[in-house]
Write an enzyme that holds these catalytic residues in place. Structure first.
Site, PDB file in Angstrom:
ATOM      1  N   HIS A 283       4.781  -1.621  -0.166  1.00  0.00           N
ATOM      2  CA  HIS A 283       4.126  -0.557  -0.927  1.00  0.00           C
ATOM      3  C   HIS A 283       2.988  -1.168  -1.728  1.00  0.00           C
ATOM      4  O   HIS A 283       3.121  -2.271  -2.239  1.00  0.00           O
ATOM      5  CB  HIS A 283       5.146   0.107  -1.877  1.00  0.00           C
ATOM      6  CG  HIS A 283       4.723   1.457  -2.303  1.00  0.00           C
ATOM      7  ND1 HIS A 283       3.808   1.659  -3.308  1.00  0.00           N
ATOM      8  CD2 HIS A 283       5.065   2.684  -1.840  1.00  0.00           C
ATOM      9  CE1 HIS A 283       3.610   2.954  -3.448  1.00  0.00           C
ATOM     10  NE2 HIS A 283       4.351   3.595  -2.566  1.00  0.00           N
ATOM     11  N   ASP A 337      10.150   5.975   2.508  1.00  0.00           N
ATOM     12  CA  ASP A 337      10.306   6.433   3.889  1.00  0.00           C
ATOM     13  C   ASP A 337      11.474   5.779   4.611  1.00  0.00           C
ATOM     14  O   ASP A 337      11.882   6.238   5.672  1.00  0.00           O
ATOM     15  CB  ASP A 337       9.019   6.159   4.686  1.00  0.00           C
ATOM     16  CG  ASP A 337       7.890   7.025   4.183  1.00  0.00           C
ATOM     17  OD1 ASP A 337       8.144   8.210   3.937  1.00  0.00           O
ATOM     18  OD2 ASP A 337       6.772   6.514   4.025  1.00  0.00           O
TER      19      ASP A 337
HETATM   20  N1  COA Z   1       6.118  -5.309   7.145  1.00  0.00           N
HETATM   21  C1  COA Z   1       5.772  -6.597   7.212  1.00  0.00           C
HETATM   22  N2  COA Z   1       4.849  -7.165   6.391  1.00  0.00           N
HETATM   23  C2  COA Z   1       4.301  -6.362   5.460  1.00  0.00           C
HETATM   24  C3  COA Z   1       4.639  -5.021   5.329  1.00  0.00           C
HETATM   25  C4  COA Z   1       5.596  -4.486   6.232  1.00  0.00           C
HETATM   26  N3  COA Z   1       5.946  -3.203   6.177  1.00  0.00           N
HETATM   27  N4  COA Z   1       3.920  -4.470   4.337  1.00  0.00           N
HETATM   28  C5  COA Z   1       3.158  -5.437   3.852  1.00  0.00           C
HETATM   29  N5  COA Z   1       3.378  -6.602   4.527  1.00  0.00           N
HETATM   30  C6  COA Z   1       2.723  -7.885   4.300  1.00  0.00           C
HETATM   31  C7  COA Z   1       1.376  -7.912   5.010  1.00  0.00           C
HETATM   32  O1  COA Z   1       1.477  -8.373   6.328  1.00  0.00           O
HETATM   33  C8  COA Z   1       0.597  -8.832   4.116  1.00  0.00           C
HETATM   34  O2  COA Z   1       0.997 -10.149   4.388  1.00  0.00           O
HETATM   35  P1  COA Z   1      -0.043 -11.394   4.302  1.00  0.00           P
HETATM   36  O3  COA Z   1      -0.408 -11.450   2.831  1.00  0.00           O
HETATM   37  O4  COA Z   1       0.733 -12.547   4.793  1.00  0.00           O
HETATM   38  O5  COA Z   1      -1.206 -11.020   5.176  1.00  0.00           O
HETATM   39  C9  COA Z   1       1.095  -8.482   2.712  1.00  0.00           C
HETATM   40  O6  COA Z   1       2.421  -7.994   2.899  1.00  0.00           O
HETATM   41  C10 COA Z   1       0.266  -7.412   2.023  1.00  0.00           C
HETATM   42  O7  COA Z   1       0.165  -6.301   2.895  1.00  0.00           O
HETATM   43  P2  COA Z   1      -0.972  -5.200   2.844  1.00  0.00           P
HETATM   44  O8  COA Z   1      -0.978  -4.397   4.079  1.00  0.00           O
HETATM   45  O9  COA Z   1      -2.253  -5.843   2.429  1.00  0.00           O
HETATM   46  O10 COA Z   1      -0.470  -4.299   1.658  1.00  0.00           O
HETATM   47  P3  COA Z   1      -1.103  -2.917   1.248  1.00  0.00           P
HETATM   48  O11 COA Z   1      -0.770  -2.765  -0.193  1.00  0.00           O
HETATM   49  O12 COA Z   1      -2.517  -2.816   1.658  1.00  0.00           O
HETATM   50  O13 COA Z   1      -0.298  -1.886   2.159  1.00  0.00           O
HETATM   51  C11 COA Z   1       1.381  -0.469   2.969  1.00  0.00           C
HETATM   52  C12 COA Z   1       0.774  -1.148   1.726  1.00  0.00           C
HETATM   53  C13 COA Z   1       2.407   0.555   2.508  1.00  0.00           C
HETATM   54  C14 COA Z   1       0.281   0.283   3.741  1.00  0.00           C
HETATM   55  C15 COA Z   1       2.034  -1.555   3.850  1.00  0.00           C
HETATM   56  O14 COA Z   1       3.086  -2.156   3.140  1.00  0.00           O
HETATM   57  C16 COA Z   1       2.532  -0.984   5.174  1.00  0.00           C
HETATM   58  O15 COA Z   1       1.768  -0.866   6.107  1.00  0.00           O
HETATM   59  N6  COA Z   1       3.861  -0.651   5.248  1.00  0.00           N
HETATM   60  C17 COA Z   1       4.396  -0.064   6.463  1.00  0.00           C
HETATM   61  C18 COA Z   1       4.079   1.427   6.524  1.00  0.00           C
HETATM   62  C19 COA Z   1       4.884   2.224   5.531  1.00  0.00           C
HETATM   63  O16 COA Z   1       6.090   2.097   5.428  1.00  0.00           O
HETATM   64  N7  COA Z   1       4.171   3.101   4.817  1.00  0.00           N
HETATM   65  C20 COA Z   1       4.785   4.023   3.854  1.00  0.00           C
HETATM   66  C21 COA Z   1       4.340   3.706   2.467  1.00  0.00           C
HETATM   67  S1  COA Z   1       5.195   4.674   1.277  1.00  0.00           S
END
Ligand code: COA
Length: 396
Positions: A283, A337
């Site tokens: 998140h 979720d």
């Molecule tokens: N699974 C595996 N790794 C994850 C992850 C996940 N669900 N969410 C974040 N990470 C990791 C990323 O790979 C990244 O790693 P790195 O620093 O080694 O590159 C780090 O954590 C930061 O991720 P990032 O995508 O930059 O975080 P964000 O704040 O931009 O994104 C979300 C937040 C929610 C979009 C992201 O966590 C995600 O895509 N989650 C899955 C989708 C989901 O469940 N969405 C519902 C949200 S309520």
């Protein structure tokens, strides 16, 4: 034309240095950049605190109905008994859809996604509510009530229409959650099912400046009407990185071939090594377990006691344990979720309606933000950092 026009600057093709001089820092995803002052929702992501207008989510989920929560979000206060009675009947009276909106739903491709049908119907609804929502407070209030009241009717009508069935007319004697389940199947739900959906709606009602709320606020800032603001927010919620994740969590859990604790751990290690995102985890704000996931997990176990266990829940808890060991230190924990899909599936709600159920709840938060945005509005107009070419000459 060659495909070169699609080329974007990269490490091997950097923008001109002079173009970058005197530019503000670029913040991808606007992470951490405040874009509003808001009284609607408080989150402390490091401690897992979520409050709507100062009320902890745990207390709202335990003691207030979704209707009370909507009242709180839209009007800034929990209603007393008389105000709640009046508000509930106002909502109940506004549930039915104009015939033309049902007729519009009948024209859509039956295999289309319900979130797209929802966008279409909300936009069509807007044509029935023309007026000056900016200056006319009573009209603005009425639009908000109709949007909250009608979203469940749109979702359930679409679900019936796509199966070749007639929509079920809403029942004014049922609460918001119970009536939603009734319109879905044509049968009044039992008390536990209605309670579970009511709490799930409360948990999803609001969450500060997330992507869909931001989208809705941007639209509202142009003084577009509430229907346009909500329609744009629905489009934003539909994406897999936002509300669409709940549909994919079940797919993810089902894709794990060996569901023993060791098998789940190995599967998670492989996904993470591959840099895959595991749906239902992570998140932008929470760096601990999302408090809503904890409440939903409690609801799930309450349901399993009555309805019997669901093997997929055991896979989910194994994945949570594995992920905590693997990436807990990075602040990646279950989000809202992760358990919602398991709960909805147990209630018999079809997978592609999970995100529309999210929208049925979140419309209240979107509208609270829309009203707040109009109060001292300034149109959103961020800047950008231009990294393209300049002063090019067209070759003769
Ligand atoms: N699974 C595996 N790794 C994850 C992850 C996940 N669900 N969410 C974040 N990470 C990791 C990323 O790979 C990244 O790693 P790195 O620093 O080694 O590159 C780090 O954590 C930061 O991720 P990032 O995508 O930059 O975080 P964000 O704040 O931009 O994104 C979300 C937040 C929610 C979009 C992201 O966590 C995600 O895509 N989650 C899955 C989708 C989901 O469940 N969405 C519902 C949200 S309520």
């Amino acid at each position: 034309m060659s495909a070169d026009f699609l080329a974007v600057p990269s490490a091997s093709n950097p923008p001109e240095k002079e173009n970058m001089a005197n530019q503000p820092d670029f913040v991808p995803g606007l992470a951490g950049i405040p874009c509003a002052q808001s009284r609607v929702c408080f989150i402390d992501g490091s401690q897992g605190i979520l409050q709507y207008r100062g009320f902890p989510i745990q207390d709202l989920a335990a003691s207030c109905s979704f209707e009370e929560t909507v009242h709180l979000l839209l009007f800034g206060a929990l209603p007393d008994a008389d105000a709640l009675k009046a508000f509930k009947s106002e909502l109940a009276e506004a549930r039915a859809l104009p015939d033309s909106v049902i007729a519009t739903l009948r024209t859509l491709p039956k295999d289309g996604h319900p979130m797209d049908a929802l966008t279409v119907a909300v936009s069509a609804m807007g044509m029935h509510f023309q007026g000056d929502h900016v200056k006319d407070e009573a009209f603005r209030r009425s639009c908000a009530i109709h949007l909250v009241a009608k979203l469940p009717t749109i979702v359930t009508s679409w679900h019936r229409v796509r199966q070749g069935l007639d929509p079920v007319a809403p029942r004014a004697d049922l609460g918001h959650a119970a009536n939603f389940l009734y319109m879905l199947e044509g049968e009044a739900p039992d008390e536990l099912a209605a309670e579970v959906v009511d709490v799930a709606l409360t948990l999803h009602a609001e969450h500060s400046m997330n992507a869909s709320t931001f989208t809705g606020r941007v639209t509202a800032s142009t003084l577009s009407d509430p229907f346009a603001s909500v329609a744009s927010a629905i489009g934003s919620l539909a994406g897999p990185l936002h509300g669409g994740a709940n549909e994919r969590v079940l797919e993810t859990l089902r894709a794990i071939p060996d569901t023993s604790a060791e098998g789940v751990q190995k599967w998670a290690e492989e996904r993470l090594a591959n840099k895959d995102k595991i749906m239902g985890f992570g998140h932008r704000v929470y760096k601990v377990k999302d408090p809503r996931a904890t409440i939903l997990q409690g609801l799930a176990t309450k349901m399993f006691k009555k309805l019997g266990p669901t093997p997929i829940y055991d896979v989910a808890t194994r994945l949570e344990t594995a992920m905590e060991a693997l990436v807990g230190a990075k602040g990646i924990y279950p989000n809202v979720d992760f358990y919602s899909g398991i709960v909805y599936e147990k209630l018999g709600i079809p997978t592609d309606l999970f995100t529309p159920v999210f929208a049925i709840a979140r419309v209240s938060g979107w509208l609270a933000h829309q009203l707040e945005q109009l109060d001292g509005n300034r149109i959103f107009r961020p800047s950008q950092i231009y990294i393209g070419d300049r002063d090019q000459k067209i070759q003769a």
